[in-house]
Scaffold this active site. Sequence first.
Site, PDB file in Angstrom:
ATOM      1  N   HIS A   5     -15.776   1.243  -4.012  1.00 11.91           N
ATOM      2  CA  HIS A   5     -14.410   1.195  -3.641  1.00 11.91           C
ATOM      3  C   HIS A   5     -13.841   0.015  -2.818  1.00 11.91           C
ATOM      4  O   HIS A   5     -12.718  -0.470  -2.775  1.00 11.91           O
ATOM      5  CB  HIS A   5     -13.947   2.368  -2.847  1.00 11.91           C
ATOM      6  CG  HIS A   5     -12.537   2.811  -3.056  1.00 11.91           C
ATOM      7  ND1 HIS A   5     -11.823   2.656  -4.031  1.00 11.91           N
ATOM      8  CD2 HIS A   5     -11.479   2.627  -2.086  1.00 11.91           C
ATOM      9  CE1 HIS A   5     -10.548   3.234  -3.902  1.00 11.91           C
ATOM     10  NE2 HIS A   5     -10.314   3.057  -2.457  1.00 11.91           N
ATOM     11  N   ASP A  28     -17.531   3.331  -7.834  1.00 12.82           N
ATOM     12  CA  ASP A  28     -16.534   3.631  -7.085  1.00 12.82           C
ATOM     13  C   ASP A  28     -16.319   5.279  -7.169  1.00 12.82           C
ATOM     14  O   ASP A  28     -16.063   5.746  -8.069  1.00 12.82           O
ATOM     15  CB  ASP A  28     -15.196   3.169  -7.552  1.00 12.82           C
ATOM     16  CG  ASP A  28     -14.069   3.521  -6.500  1.00 12.82           C
ATOM     17  OD1 ASP A  28     -14.247   4.313  -5.676  1.00 12.82           O
ATOM     18  OD2 ASP A  28     -12.957   2.777  -6.760  1.00 12.82           O
ATOM     19  N   TYR A  64       0.832  -1.111  -0.157  1.00 12.97           N
ATOM     20  CA  TYR A  64      -0.055   0.048  -0.030  1.00 12.97           C
ATOM     21  C   TYR A  64       0.918   1.358   0.201  1.00 12.97           C
ATOM     22  O   TYR A  64       1.029   1.881  -1.089  1.00 12.97           O
ATOM     23  CB  TYR A  64      -0.881   0.013   1.044  1.00 12.97           C
ATOM     24  CG  TYR A  64      -2.056   1.234   1.143  1.00 12.97           C
ATOM     25  CD1 TYR A  64      -3.114   1.057   0.237  1.00 12.97           C
ATOM     26  CD2 TYR A  64      -1.612   2.230   1.875  1.00 12.97           C
ATOM     27  CE1 TYR A  64      -4.039   2.066   0.447  1.00 12.97           C
ATOM     28  CE2 TYR A  64      -2.742   3.407   1.748  1.00 12.97           C
ATOM     29  CZ  TYR A  64      -3.650   3.187   1.017  1.00 12.97           C
ATOM     30  OH  TYR A  64      -4.705   4.411   0.925  1.00 12.97           O
ATOM     31  N   SER A 124      -6.431   1.098  -4.352  1.00 13.89           N
ATOM     32  CA  SER A 124      -6.501   2.334  -4.280  1.00 13.89           C
ATOM     33  C   SER A 124      -5.200   2.971  -4.459  1.00 13.89           C
ATOM     34  O   SER A 124      -4.461   3.004  -5.389  1.00 13.89           O
ATOM     35  CB  SER A 124      -7.145   2.671  -2.921  1.00 13.89           C
ATOM     36  OG  SER A 124      -7.564   3.690  -2.703  1.00 13.89           O
TER      37      SER A 124
END
Length: 684
Positions: free
Chosen positions: A654, A619, A455, A535
Amino acid sequence: MFDYPKTRKDTIVDTYFSEKVADPYRWLEDDLSDETAQWVEAQNAVTFGCLHNIPFRHAIRERLEAANNYVKESAPFDRGDYTYFYRNDGLQNQSVVYRTNTNGEVADAEVFLDPNSWSEEGTTSLDQLRFSRDDKFIAYSTSEGGSDWRTIYVMDAKTGELLTDKIENVKFSGIEWRGSEGFYYSTYDKPEGSELSARTEHHKLYFHTLGTAQTDDVLVFGGDDDPQYRYVGGYTTEDDHYLVISGANATSGNMLYVQDLKGGGDRVCLTDDDSADSDVIDHHDGKLLIYTNWHAPMGRIVAVDVANPQQTNWEDLIAETEHELSISTGSGYLFASYLVDVQTQVKQYRLSGEKVRDVALPSVGTASGFSGREKDKTLYFTFTNYTTAADTYRFDPETGETALYRQSACTIDSEKLESRQVFYTSKDGTKVPMTICYRKGIELDGSHPTILYGYGGFNISLEPAFNPSIAAWIEMGGIYAVANLRGGGEYGKAWHQAGTQLQKQNVFDDFISAAEFLIAEKYTSSEKLAIRGGSNGGLLVGACMTQRPDLFKVALPAVGVLDMLRYHTFTSGEGWKYDYGTSAQSEEMFQYLLGYSPVHNVKEGVVYPSTLVTTADHDDRVVPAHSYKFIAELQAKHGGDNPVLIRIDVNAGHGAGMPMHKVLDLGADVYAFCLDQMGVEPVL
């Protein structure tokens, strides 16, 4: 070669600081157009045609279903005459709220609120559930199709009957009661154009009085005479004495205000600027207790007299340590949770700041909970790690005794799984932690199909947690690795900032170095390595696959931020500027973003990894146009024969609130695609 749908190219060119940049697929940003809808349908036809023809895809779907098919229950919480908890019987699309008489048996619990009854496919989900101070009323919010826009309903807690109150078009909001007269919530004015992609900027805090219409709600903060922020939140201290308001224009740093609800008086600003994160966590003995990382990158707890609460008067209650701090309150105590090399340690304190004890945890991993009301005599926490499903424990705050309350019903044999934390060296010499999970007894010969996950942003820490679908991947013969990259919060504010703006390349270098470590240590090889992230992690995958296409066999960018020149023009995207900077910020920042923006760095004729981009049509956090434009570039320029596909979920967002059947379908498609492209048969 795949017969990809034709994607029309426009001649749109933007000028940034005298440099011209083409944007041929700008038309895909219009999520309301019939042409975009037809393009989505055509892309899905190709993608699902490929995925469903993988011979073992159906068997993987069944394996994931079996792995997830066990009863999951949350920690309980007492409200009024009842004990409530969430339960999923195994494969229910949404978890159900149950309740039983306080001190009653869980077996006697009744269904109180069932989100599965709200939509045929389980695509309407329960977001928040908040009780009034006297426990007579419940306000809860719902999301349709995974959208960030919410609707708030109010019900009688005893009878379960809905009241007439209904608050629509709420976004990025808590539900915070003041007594039982009503609650605070936050939202934006509804944008012009598409509510799923149009820009939202000016957040406002309202108070809703029970029994009144939404049109009568009172604007509390965000009017013309107030400072304007992109994110505004309001909440009361547990004693309902003070209203606390937080205002922020980015995802890091905020201004903090308080207002005396009992004694009256004007709103008071506590902070000098928004350079730090600060939150009021309690009001005790005439003082406000505040979490802050102001002058304390790892976090600390301060106390200040409510009569003079400004920042200059803050005094340490729990001083900063060398480890990242998060805080919870319950039973009249403070619980300081420290992240020590990505593992949890918990210390209990009195509200005076006096240490009570180190809390004994079952093992090494992640503990979460230790929160409740001041009157609660018992608190609960869950404990998990990558190989241990989450168990719930009862904690006595007076004695410090811990007892197992509810053991996970997961049927996966954790004794056959192993996780190992390593520290590898990134490009600039920084030591980065990574946890590698695999079946016990494997031979390190470079043959194992491996998914590397990361991430690296927004001060978010990837802490150890069990996921039955990941455990199933390991049982099927795979390795799963999680790298704790810079940009995250694992080592405090400095670790976060080392992966932001003009230092964002550090995050990509950390991830690439993690892949190189896995190959060098013979866990896997380039031909058996997939990278995955969602993301901000989708950006990570997109940047790394365009910078080092030779290093990975498969790339899996999910709901990614992929157009770094225009991300800030959609919904609340400009709030991410603390981490990214924007193309309008300066010429230096524009050039830096252009240098790694995945959409702008797909090169003609380059052989890219087999790619499965995943996104969803609802999203409104990271709009799907990012993914649409990226796959259009890949399909037009990719020089190899391996597939570059996009999978677009319909009536999903999302990720939050995604129904179980969609979770399992997505997981099966991702795993099947990986193994098929690696030429590996799963162990089933």
